[in-house]
Design a protein around this motif. Structure first.
Motif, PDB file in Angstrom:
ATOM      1  N   ALA A   1      41.740  57.705  50.146  1.00 48.97           N
ATOM      2  CA  ALA A   1      43.038  56.953  49.460  1.00 48.97           C
ATOM      3  C   ALA A   1      42.408  55.601  48.634  1.00 48.97           C
ATOM      4  O   ALA A   1      43.360  54.910  48.059  1.00 48.97           O
ATOM      5  CB  ALA A   1      44.028  56.934  50.103  1.00 48.97           C
ATOM      6  N   ALA A   2      41.239  55.440  49.038  1.00 49.55           N
ATOM      7  CA  ALA A   2      40.944  54.007  48.577  1.00 49.55           C
ATOM      8  C   ALA A   2      41.098  53.677  47.175  1.00 49.55           C
ATOM      9  O   ALA A   2      41.561  52.639  46.779  1.00 49.55           O
ATOM     10  CB  ALA A   2      39.534  53.608  48.988  1.00 49.55           C
ATOM     11  N   GLU A   3      40.539  54.580  46.252  1.00 50.83           N
ATOM     12  CA  GLU A   3      40.771  54.136  44.941  1.00 50.83           C
ATOM     13  C   GLU A   3      42.258  54.123  44.478  1.00 50.83           C
ATOM     14  O   GLU A   3      42.651  53.212  43.556  1.00 50.83           O
ATOM     15  CB  GLU A   3      40.128  55.229  43.923  1.00 50.83           C
ATOM     16  CG  GLU A   3      38.687  55.327  44.022  1.00 50.83           C
ATOM     17  CD  GLU A   3      38.045  56.186  45.236  1.00 50.83           C
ATOM     18  OE1 GLU A   3      38.746  56.657  46.089  1.00 50.83           O
ATOM     19  OE2 GLU A   3      36.774  56.389  45.365  1.00 50.83           O
TER      20      GLU A   3
ATOM     21  N   GLU B   1      31.658  55.620  60.160  1.00 42.57           N
ATOM     22  CA  GLU B   1      32.764  56.525  60.486  1.00 42.57           C
ATOM     23  C   GLU B   1      34.267  56.326  60.196  1.00 42.57           C
ATOM     24  O   GLU B   1      35.093  57.169  60.262  1.00 42.57           O
ATOM     25  CB  GLU B   1      32.254  56.949  62.059  1.00 42.57           C
ATOM     26  CG  GLU B   1      32.367  55.838  62.947  1.00 42.57           C
ATOM     27  CD  GLU B   1      31.211  55.254  63.070  1.00 42.57           C
ATOM     28  OE1 GLU B   1      30.408  54.785  62.164  1.00 42.57           O
ATOM     29  OE2 GLU B   1      30.589  55.298  64.298  1.00 42.57           O
ATOM     30  N   LEU B   2      34.620  54.983  59.999  1.00 43.95           N
ATOM     31  CA  LEU B   2      35.732  54.549  59.640  1.00 43.95           C
ATOM     32  C   LEU B   2      35.864  54.553  58.336  1.00 43.95           C
ATOM     33  O   LEU B   2      37.152  54.494  57.717  1.00 43.95           O
ATOM     34  CB  LEU B   2      36.223  53.386  60.615  1.00 43.95           C
ATOM     35  CG  LEU B   2      36.283  53.294  61.970  1.00 43.95           C
ATOM     36  CD1 LEU B   2      36.293  52.011  62.588  1.00 43.95           C
ATOM     37  CD2 LEU B   2      37.355  53.938  62.449  1.00 43.95           C
ATOM     38  N   ASP B   3      34.981  53.835  57.759  1.00 43.72           N
ATOM     39  CA  ASP B   3      34.951  53.493  56.304  1.00 43.72           C
ATOM     40  C   ASP B   3      33.810  54.266  55.449  1.00 43.72           C
ATOM     41  O   ASP B   3      32.852  53.469  55.184  1.00 43.72           O
ATOM     42  CB  ASP B   3      34.936  51.983  56.071  1.00 43.72           C
ATOM     43  CG  ASP B   3      35.257  51.762  54.485  1.00 43.72           C
ATOM     44  OD1 ASP B   3      35.634  52.610  53.640  1.00 43.72           O
ATOM     45  OD2 ASP B   3      35.010  50.501  54.191  1.00 43.72           O
ATOM     46  N   PRO B   4      33.777  55.478  55.267  1.00 48.51           N
ATOM     47  CA  PRO B   4      32.645  56.166  54.696  1.00 48.51           C
ATOM     48  C   PRO B   4      32.220  55.540  53.268  1.00 48.51           C
ATOM     49  O   PRO B   4      32.724  55.377  52.476  1.00 48.51           O
ATOM     50  CB  PRO B   4      33.023  57.692  54.361  1.00 48.51           C
ATOM     51  CG  PRO B   4      34.006  57.914  55.505  1.00 48.51           C
ATOM     52  CD  PRO B   4      34.913  56.587  55.714  1.00 48.51           C
TER      53      PRO B   4
ATOM     54  N   TRP C   1      36.306  48.947  52.288  1.00 48.73           N
ATOM     55  CA  TRP C   1      35.645  47.155  52.428  1.00 48.73           C
ATOM     56  C   TRP C   1      35.692  46.577  50.778  1.00 48.73           C
ATOM     57  O   TRP C   1      35.908  45.518  50.621  1.00 48.73           O
ATOM     58  CB  TRP C   1      34.317  47.147  53.287  1.00 48.73           C
ATOM     59  CG  TRP C   1      34.162  45.975  53.597  1.00 48.73           C
ATOM     60  CD1 TRP C   1      33.514  44.828  52.918  1.00 48.73           C
ATOM     61  CD2 TRP C   1      34.191  45.313  55.060  1.00 48.73           C
ATOM     62  NE1 TRP C   1      33.428  43.808  53.781  1.00 48.73           N
ATOM     63  CE2 TRP C   1      33.879  44.223  55.146  1.00 48.73           C
ATOM     64  CE3 TRP C   1      34.869  45.928  56.218  1.00 48.73           C
ATOM     65  CZ2 TRP C   1      33.830  43.201  56.254  1.00 48.73           C
ATOM     66  CZ3 TRP C   1      35.067  45.294  57.391  1.00 48.73           C
ATOM     67  CH2 TRP C   1      34.317  43.897  57.409  1.00 48.73           C
ATOM     68  N   ARG C   2      34.832  47.402  50.099  1.00 49.13           N
ATOM     69  CA  ARG C   2      34.643  47.123  48.593  1.00 49.13           C
ATOM     70  C   ARG C   2      35.648  47.182  47.517  1.00 49.13           C
ATOM     71  O   ARG C   2      36.137  46.359  46.918  1.00 49.13           O
ATOM     72  CB  ARG C   2      33.369  48.154  48.089  1.00 49.13           C
ATOM     73  CG  ARG C   2      33.000  47.865  46.829  1.00 49.13           C
ATOM     74  CD  ARG C   2      31.884  48.758  46.470  1.00 49.13           C
ATOM     75  NE  ARG C   2      32.113  49.977  46.128  1.00 49.13           N
ATOM     76  CZ  ARG C   2      32.086  51.347  47.076  1.00 49.13           C
ATOM     77  NH1 ARG C   2      31.389  50.766  48.199  1.00 49.13           N
ATOM     78  NH2 ARG C   2      32.186  52.122  46.577  1.00 49.13           N
TER      79      ARG C   2
ATOM     80  N   PRO D   1      38.915  43.858  52.926  1.00 52.43           N
ATOM     81  CA  PRO D   1      39.439  43.119  54.236  1.00 52.43           C
ATOM     82  C   PRO D   1      40.111  41.826  54.177  1.00 52.43           C
ATOM     83  O   PRO D   1      40.979  41.867  55.188  1.00 52.43           O
ATOM     84  CB  PRO D   1      38.120  43.150  55.340  1.00 52.43           C
ATOM     85  CG  PRO D   1      36.758  42.923  54.404  1.00 52.43           C
ATOM     86  CD  PRO D   1      37.169  43.318  53.184  1.00 52.43           C
ATOM     87  N   GLU D   2      39.763  41.135  53.447  1.00 53.24           N
ATOM     88  CA  GLU D   2      40.309  40.038  53.083  1.00 53.24           C
ATOM     89  C   GLU D   2      41.913  39.842  52.832  1.00 53.24           C
ATOM     90  O   GLU D   2      42.866  38.851  52.935  1.00 53.24           O
ATOM     91  CB  GLU D   2      39.728  38.785  52.242  1.00 53.24           C
ATOM     92  CG  GLU D   2      39.801  39.460  50.671  1.00 53.24           C
ATOM     93  CD  GLU D   2      38.907  40.540  50.394  1.00 53.24           C
ATOM     94  OE1 GLU D   2      39.004  40.962  49.286  1.00 53.24           O
ATOM     95  OE2 GLU D   2      38.161  40.761  51.259  1.00 53.24           O
ATOM     96  N   ARG D   3      42.364  41.156  52.211  1.00 56.09           N
ATOM     97  CA  ARG D   3      43.836  41.413  51.822  1.00 56.09           C
ATOM     98  C   ARG D   3      44.775  41.814  52.994  1.00 56.09           C
ATOM     99  O   ARG D   3      45.708  41.867  52.829  1.00 56.09           O
ATOM    100  CB  ARG D   3      43.907  42.458  50.808  1.00 56.09           C
ATOM    101  CG  ARG D   3      43.294  42.142  49.491  1.00 56.09           C
ATOM    102  CD  ARG D   3      43.532  43.104  48.422  1.00 56.09           C
ATOM    103  NE  ARG D   3      42.903  43.099  47.118  1.00 56.09           N
ATOM    104  CZ  ARG D   3      43.425  42.415  46.218  1.00 56.09           C
ATOM    105  NH1 ARG D   3      44.546  41.844  46.426  1.00 56.09           N
ATOM    106  NH2 ARG D   3      42.955  42.056  45.021  1.00 56.09           N
ATOM    107  N   VAL D   4      43.958  42.292  54.098  1.00 49.71           N
ATOM    108  CA  VAL D   4      44.401  43.163  55.084  1.00 49.71           C
ATOM    109  C   VAL D   4      45.296  42.312  55.991  1.00 49.71           C
ATOM    110  O   VAL D   4      45.094  41.092  56.464  1.00 49.71           O
ATOM    111  CB  VAL D   4      43.598  43.965  55.803  1.00 49.71           C
ATOM    112  CG1 VAL D   4      44.266  44.774  57.297  1.00 49.71           C
ATOM    113  CG2 VAL D   4      43.117  44.884  54.982  1.00 49.71           C
TER     114      VAL D   4
END
Length: 332
Positions: free
Chosen positions: A91-93, A131-134, A139-140, A144-147
């Motif tokens: 769902a990243a995109e 394994e958490l973020d293929p 991250w890209r 992570p700075e938004r989280v």
């Protein structure tokens, strides 16, 4: 921060509950949208969201803008994800399409999150796990700075498409990965509290992650393997003994950088009060869905290796529940 556009990305049990409460209490100038799919999306579009909450006589029924195409929504001020850890990468995109420069993303997650070592104060700072973020997509593309980290202590289940049932009056723990009490954090907490959503702020969100993981890493896989309710697991002395062994492993691995204040005995005693609840992993198993194994079990083993802490019971559970997941999800 000014919050006028809010998107709940993944309006399942927890996400849907949050969406319903926000939509029922925010002003007319605030737009609440949800990203969902399948029969659940169709039901929300046709009849809205229905929330049934333990102890409250009348259901909460709301209408929200619902879509399976996040790119059709305008840039959001706040995104709250209700997806499970293994659903986030694909769902990243879609999540990224909702972002503008100031957007914050609250991620309701069980287990170890993909951003875990962002702004950590240990030698592992900014360490990433494929394994958490293929491929590092989250991250890209999200960053992570938004989280804002979120640990949920709320029993919830989609009882039928468009309808969500809460088993208790729970709460959500929010915290910046850095440990700061930022203006964004305070504003988001106030927004949720104003919508009758219980919130606690944490200066050490990783401690809260590991405290909850003591239960998730033990009860979830064991409940799936045995197809048992929480109350049934705790009533079986042999099973509850194995639960305690997993909790000890989790607590030991958590010492990698967190302070898990609750003892195993206290956590087991707390579990005795839960009652006949189906864990999220058991819900997914019975629903023929892929289970959330890596964040809740796999990372205990992986981080145990990183910290040189043995995790033999967790390793056994990981092998067994992974096999069960493959057979269940493949339909064999």
């Amino acid at each position: 921060m000014t919050v006028k556009n809010i998107c709940i990305f993944g309006a399942g049990a927890l996400g849907g509950a949050v969406a319903a409460k926000l939509a029922s209490s925010t002003s007319a100038e605030t737009n609440v949208s949800v990203v969902a799919r399948g029969a659940h999306l169709n039901a929300i579009r046709e009849s809205g969201l229905c929330l049934l909450e333990a102890g409250i006589e009348h259901p909460l029924k709301v209408r929200v803008n619902a879509t399976d195409r996040p790119q059709d929504l305008p840039p959001q001020d706040l995104v709250i994800t209700g997806l499970k850890g293994h659903q986030l990468g694909p769902a990243a995109e879609g999540i990224a399409s909702l972002l503008k420069e100031s957007t914050r993303v609250v991620m309701i997650l069980n287990g170890i999150p993909w951003w875990y070592f962002h702004r950590d104060k240990s030698a592992n700072a900014e360490l990433q796990f494929d394994e958490l973020d293929p491929g590092g997509k989250l991250w890209r593309l999200v960053g992570p700075e938004r989280v804002i980290g979120c640990v949920a202590h709320q029993g919830a289940e989609v009882s039928r498409p468009g309808e969500i049932r809460l088993s208790n009056k729970g709460h959500f723990i929010l915290g910046e990965p850095s440990g700061e009490t930022s203006t964004d954090l305070r504003n988001i907490a106030a927004l949720l509290e104003g919508s009758d959503i219980g919130v606690k702020l944490s200066l050490r969100i990783r401690d809260d992650i590991w405290s909850k993981l003591m239960g998730n890493a033990s009860f979830n896989p064991i409940s799936a393997l045995t197809r048992s309710l929480m109350s049934e697991l705790m009533a079986d002395a042999a099973i509850s003994d194995q639960v305690g062994k997993v909790m000890k492993e989790v607590k030991a691995v958590g010492a990698l950088g967190a302070n898990v204040g609750m003892s195993v005995e206290q956590r087991l005693e707390q579990a005795q009060q839960v009652g006949p609840v189906r864990t999220s992993m058991l819900q997914d198993l019975l629903g023929g869905k892929a289970m959330e194994i890596t964040p809740m079990v796999g990372m205990v083993v992986a981080l145990g290796r990183l910290a040189a802490v043995p995790t033999p019971v967790s390793e056994t559970l990981l092998a067994l529940v992974s096999r069960l997941d493959r057979e269940n999800f493949s339909g064999t």
